[in-house]
Design an enzyme around this catalytic site. Structure first.
Site, PDB file in Angstrom:
ATOM      1  N   GLY A  42     -79.457 -30.852 -26.256  1.00 60.33           N
ATOM      2  CA  GLY A  42     -80.170 -32.013 -25.724  1.00 60.33           C
ATOM      3  C   GLY A  42     -79.478 -33.310 -26.094  1.00 60.33           C
ATOM      4  O   GLY A  42     -79.334 -34.222 -25.273  1.00 60.33           O
ATOM      5  N   ASP A  43     -79.033 -33.405 -27.345  1.00 58.82           N
ATOM      6  CA  ASP A  43     -78.275 -34.574 -27.790  1.00 58.82           C
ATOM      7  C   ASP A  43     -76.908 -34.627 -27.120  1.00 58.82           C
ATOM      8  O   ASP A  43     -76.455 -35.689 -26.673  1.00 58.82           O
ATOM      9  CB  ASP A  43     -78.081 -34.532 -29.307  1.00 58.82           C
ATOM     10  CG  ASP A  43     -79.348 -34.843 -30.075  1.00 58.82           C
ATOM     11  OD1 ASP A  43     -80.096 -35.732 -29.650  1.00 58.82           O
ATOM     12  OD2 ASP A  43     -79.592 -34.195 -31.101  1.00 58.82           O
ATOM     13  N   LEU A  44     -76.238 -33.487 -27.085  1.00 59.28           N
ATOM     14  CA  LEU A  44     -74.868 -33.455 -26.576  1.00 59.28           C
ATOM     15  C   LEU A  44     -74.809 -33.741 -25.078  1.00 59.28           C
ATOM     16  O   LEU A  44     -73.926 -34.471 -24.610  1.00 59.28           O
ATOM     17  CB  LEU A  44     -74.232 -32.099 -26.888  1.00 59.28           C
ATOM     18  CG  LEU A  44     -74.095 -31.772 -28.377  1.00 59.28           C
ATOM     19  CD1 LEU A  44     -73.620 -30.335 -28.569  1.00 59.28           C
ATOM     20  CD2 LEU A  44     -73.141 -32.737 -29.061  1.00 59.28           C
TER      21      LEU A  44
END
Length: 411
Positions: free
Chosen positions: A181-183
């Site tokens: 999700g962050d990446l």
């Protein structure tokens, strides 16, 4: 682009001369800013002097007998200048606005509404610098009924549907093993910011770039959305297998596992020849891709044949035999990847000098530019390490003004 003092100019990459203010913390925004730094932008990491980026406390650590430095923080903040600034103080906000006047891009990943409460949201900063590109990364985005909800990577994997699709057949779903999700929000954020930067260079008009982790995950679910909207199918965990492409999965061998993806007719025929069963290529039950895609035919005829090909052979032997012709790759652990010859050839492990802490080996930059290569082998900033030079060189502050700010706890 802003004319900078020589000691503040980034390297000679394609983004040299671009000034980025990085107000982010932990991963998504920090990694986005690091991508700018790798390609030559002057990136200024802004942290609270008494409450810095929490990622500075994340393991693993480079250590001496009496000190340590987070390698996690280092990996996502390399090549940045460090500035401490209390954005809760009126003077701190004034300093930020002076920096914004000279900046091209600002990146933050606060929960929506936070910067508005502080008086430093896009609407305010765009009045100071109309060409500012303002990248805001958040869990649910800047709009919508859920925008102010707290969110982490797992939130995005859950709300975006990816968690429900991952895992073994018939078992509870499993989160993806990295913070996807962050990446993914990082990658979409960088694309959005660069697109907006190009527009600002042409027109002089900046804009808000709103990237949500949940949206990013939805965009990473491959065919799951159209499978549902067209055929009414809801994606479920499929383990190491593809939903319908066969063969396209993990297979055991003498010393571990390999991935084998010889599913097209051309690849299947080559596989049959390489592994000494040319008759399988013309077997009327499995001689076309469509026939091999059939689940019953695959489990009964195709999969057992492939298992027999790999039985008793080591990963390296299989790669040497077929890897240059067929998508056949050893399943490697991260240690094997770091030490792999191919990883080194692509420059994907770089070293940065951390002085008393020694050398840090970390992942490199996957984007290879033909004329303006990235420079990822640089260290991360110490907390507030470049405060004086940034305020003097970019904001034009005198030594006395900087001393007053420091004495007042603003920097």
């Amino acid at each position: 682009m802003t004319s900078l003092a020589p000691d503040l100019v980034g390297n000679t990459g394609s983004l040299s001369g671009v000034v980025v203010l990085d107000l982010s913390h932990v991963l998504a925004g920090a990694y986005a800013a690091q991508m700018f730094a790798d390609f030559g932008a002057t990136v200024i990491k802004i942290e609270n002097p008494t409450g810095p980026d929490v990622a500075r406390g994340f393991p693993p650590y480079l250590k001496t007998e009496d000190d340590e430095f987070s390698a996690y923080y280092a990996q996502y903040n390399r090549g940045k200048l460090g500035l401490t600034l209390d954005l809760r103080a009126d003077e701190g906000k004034a300093v930020l606005k002076d920096l914004v006047a000279k900046a091209d891009v600002l990146i933050e990943n606060f929960r929506p509404g936070t910067t508005k409460k502080l008086g430093i949201d896009y609407a305010v900063l765009a009045e100071i610098n109309p060409r500012l590109v303002y990248l805001a990364i958040s869990g649910y985005g800047q709009t919508g009924s859920r925008s102010t909800r707290p969110a982490f990577d797992n939130t995005a994997q859950a709300a975006g549907g990816l968690w429900s699709m991952n895992g073994q057949v018939g078992e509870d779903p499993v989160r993806v093993g990295v913070t996807i999700g962050d990446l993914s929000a990082t990658m979409f954020g960088v694309i959005g910011a660069l697109t907006a930067l190009r527009h600002a260079e042409r027109t002089g008009v900046g804009q808000l770039v709103d990237v949500a982790q949940v949206d990013s995950i939805v965009a990473m679910t491959e065919t799951a959305v159209v499978d549902y909207t067209v055929d009414g199918k809801t994606a479920v965990p499929s383990g190491n297998k593809h939903a319908w492409v066969r063969p396209y999965e993990l297979f055991p061998c003498a010393d571990g596992q390999v991935f084998f993806g010889g599913y097209t007719d051309k690849l299947w025929n080559a596989s049959c020849e390489l592994f000494g069963t040319p008759e399988a290529a013309v077997d009327p039950e499995i001689d076309t891709m469509r026939k091999r895609f059939d689940p019953d035919v695959y489990e009964r005829r195709v999969k057992p044949l492939i298992i027999s090909w790999f039985d008793g052979r080591k990963r390296s032997e299989l790669e040497d035999l077929a890897g240059a012709v067929i998508p056949l790759t050893a399943i490697k652990n991260i240690g094997e990847v770091v030490d792999d010859e191919g990883t080194a050839e692509r420059g994907m492990i770089v070293e940065a000098d951390y002085g008393k802490f020694g050398t840090l080996r970390m992942f490199g930059q996957p984007i290879k530019m033909g004329v303006t290569p990235a420079t990822p082998a640089r260290r991360a900033n110490g907390l507030g390490e470049h405060t004086d030079s940034v305020l003097a060189g970019l904001a034009g502050y005198s030594a006395e003004r900087i001393a007053d700010l420091r004495n007042g706890g603003v920097v």
